[in-house]
Design a protein around this motif. Structure first.
Motif, mmCIF file in Angstrom:
data_model
loop_
_atom_site.group_PDB
_atom_site.id
_atom_site.type_symbol
_atom_site.label_atom_id
_atom_site.label_comp_id
_atom_site.label_asym_id
_atom_site.label_seq_id
_atom_site.Cartn_x
_atom_site.Cartn_y
_atom_site.Cartn_z
ATOM 1 N N ALA A 46 0.829 -1.209 0.000
ATOM 2 C CA ALA A 46 0.000 0.000 0.000
ATOM 3 C C ALA A 46 0.863 1.260 0.000
ATOM 4 O O ALA A 46 0.522 2.254 -0.642
ATOM 5 C CB ALA A 46 -0.921 -0.006 1.213
ATOM 6 N N ARG A 47 1.982 1.245 0.720
ATOM 7 C CA ARG A 47 2.860 2.406 0.738
ATOM 8 C C ARG A 47 3.473 2.666 -0.635
ATOM 9 O O ARG A 47 3.716 3.811 -1.008
ATOM 10 C CB ARG A 47 3.952 2.227 1.783
ATOM 11 N N LYS A 48 3.727 1.610 -1.394
ATOM 12 C CA LYS A 48 4.267 1.798 -2.738
ATOM 13 C C LYS A 48 3.236 2.470 -3.650
ATOM 14 O O LYS A 48 3.595 3.234 -4.549
ATOM 15 C CB LYS A 48 4.692 0.454 -3.323
ATOM 16 N N GLN A 49 1.965 2.182 -3.431
ATOM 17 C CA GLN A 49 0.919 2.811 -4.230
ATOM 18 C C GLN A 49 0.707 4.273 -3.854
ATOM 19 O O GLN A 49 0.100 5.034 -4.618
ATOM 20 C CB GLN A 49 -0.405 2.059 -4.074
ATOM 21 N N ARG A 50 1.158 4.665 -2.643
ATOM 22 C CA ARG A 50 1.075 6.037 -2.139
ATOM 23 C C ARG A 50 -0.353 6.455 -1.834
ATOM 24 O O ARG A 50 -0.600 7.270 -0.950
ATOM 25 C CB ARG A 50 1.707 7.040 -3.113
ATOM 26 N N LYS A 51 -1.346 5.960 -2.527
ATOM 27 C CA LYS A 51 -2.724 6.341 -2.274
ATOM 28 C C LYS A 51 -3.634 5.196 -2.694
ATOM 29 O O LYS A 51 -3.543 4.708 -3.816
ATOM 30 C CB LYS A 51 -3.096 7.608 -3.053
ATOM 31 N N LEU A 52 -4.502 4.751 -1.765
ATOM 32 C CA LEU A 52 -5.449 3.697 -2.082
ATOM 33 C C LEU A 52 -6.687 4.336 -2.694
ATOM 34 O O LEU A 52 -7.528 4.907 -1.992
ATOM 35 C CB LEU A 52 -5.819 2.908 -0.817
ATOM 36 N N ASP A 53 -6.790 4.264 -4.018
ATOM 37 C CA ASP A 53 -7.926 4.855 -4.720
ATOM 38 C C ASP A 53 -9.021 3.807 -4.823
ATOM 39 O O ASP A 53 -9.072 3.016 -5.767
ATOM 40 C CB ASP A 53 -7.494 5.333 -6.105
ATOM 41 N N THR A 54 -9.910 3.797 -3.846
ATOM 42 C CA THR A 54 -10.959 2.772 -3.808
ATOM 43 C C THR A 54 -12.124 3.099 -4.724
ATOM 44 O O THR A 54 -13.045 2.292 -4.844
ATOM 45 C CB THR A 54 -11.485 2.621 -2.372
#
Length: 318
Positions: A46-54
């Protein structure tokens, strides 16, 4: 994160130690160990994605649900089966209190309301799907007029008269719940997490020596919590700086494995002492053959954090 690796080592070692006398406690520690490994991998993703766009991808939503569920299940096992049985075991007690704070740290990062981290999900603004049009583009013709002669005597003649009557308070339509509310209540977890970190820190200071790797793990994650969740940058840097000084002042011996863990954590803490500080600007030169200019257009220089002075026998610690 280096502190998570230390926690996993102690989980496995302590589970083996208590297994001959308390099989149930050992079993729960091994289960929490497996859950902790999975949770660490998911949070790193999740940190690699920087933002969880649900709202756009289902993968982000599933990852968010998975993280919250793992942290919730770990907390349940810890509070129901581990904390009541830690007794006077110093390392296990510190580890259990630290893990409880860590699970709440996850709640703050990914499920807090109001959201405080860029990697989390905005739980205060639930996604409301658009309501489909049922008239297929044919709106009501509002240009039709009714003659005064054809108006009924019971029809309101004033704009404020009549109209639909709203439901009484408490009986209106229910707002959609935020994502993940079915797994965990969407509240502000920062005060609870902060209190649990302070409890774990007090235990670590009372039960473990200054260079103990588990004690350093508690302080490393607490410093990260102060910076990321409470936005207390100065407090985080001070805690990291004081912890490094305590390590240098410690005179207790340790085995090679704990020594390597302590070195890794001190390296992380060293980076935290500079986290959030503005880099110093190099001096500007007025020409190719002139020295550095005595004037600078930048703001006031930041005071660098002094490096701790190593104690006797600790010159090559890091």
């Amino acid at each position: 994160m280096a502190s998570f690796e230390v926690d996993r080592k102690f989980l496995g070692n302590l589970a083996k130690q208590v297994e001959p006398n308390n099989a149930l406690l050992a079993s729960m520690l091994f289960k929490i160990l497996g859950l902790h490994i999975n949770l660490t991998e998911q949070t790193a993703k999740a940190r690699k994605q920087r933002k969880l766009d649900t709202l756009r991808t289902s993968d982000s939503l599933e990852l968010y649900f998975h993280i919250v569920w793992l942290a919730r299940e770990g907390l349940i096992m810890l509070e129901q089966y581990v904390l009541p049985m830690v007794g006077d075991h110093g390392e296990l007690k510190v580890l259990a209190f630290k893990l409880r704070a860590s699970f709440y740290h996850i709640f703050v990062l990914f499920h807090n309301n109001p959201p405080i981290s860029a990697i989390g999900v905005n739980t205060s603004m639930p996604y409301i799907p658009p309501i489909p049009r049922l008239d297929k583009g044919k709106g009501v013709d509002r240009h039709d007029t009714v003659s005064e002669s054809g108006r009924s005597s019971v029809q309101p003649t004033h704009p404020t008269e009549g109209g639909p009557v709203g439901p009484p308070p408490g009986f209106g339509p229910k707002l959609p719940e935020p994502a993940g509310a079915f797994l965990l209540p969407s509240v502000d977890y920062r005060p609870t997490a902060h209190e649990y970190f302070k409890q774990a820190l007090a235990l670590a200071d009372n039960l473990l020596w200054g260079s103990h790797s588990l004690r350093l793990s508690v302080k490393t994650e607490y410093a990260a919590f102060l910076y990321e969740c409470l936005h207390d940058e100065a407090g985080s840097r001070k805690l990291a700086k004081d912890t490094i000084a305590e390590v240098y002042d410690a005179s207790e011996g340790m085995d090679d494995d704990m020594f390597q863990d302590a070195c890794d954590l001190v390296t992380v803490l060293g980076k935290m002492t500079k986290r959030g500080l503005k880099p110093e600007n190099p001096p500007r030169s007025s020409g190719p053959n002139t020295g550095p200019s005595t004037t600078s257009r930048a703001g006031p220089p930041t005071i660098p954090v002094p490096a701790p002075i190593p104690g006797p026998g600790m010159g090559n610690f890091i």
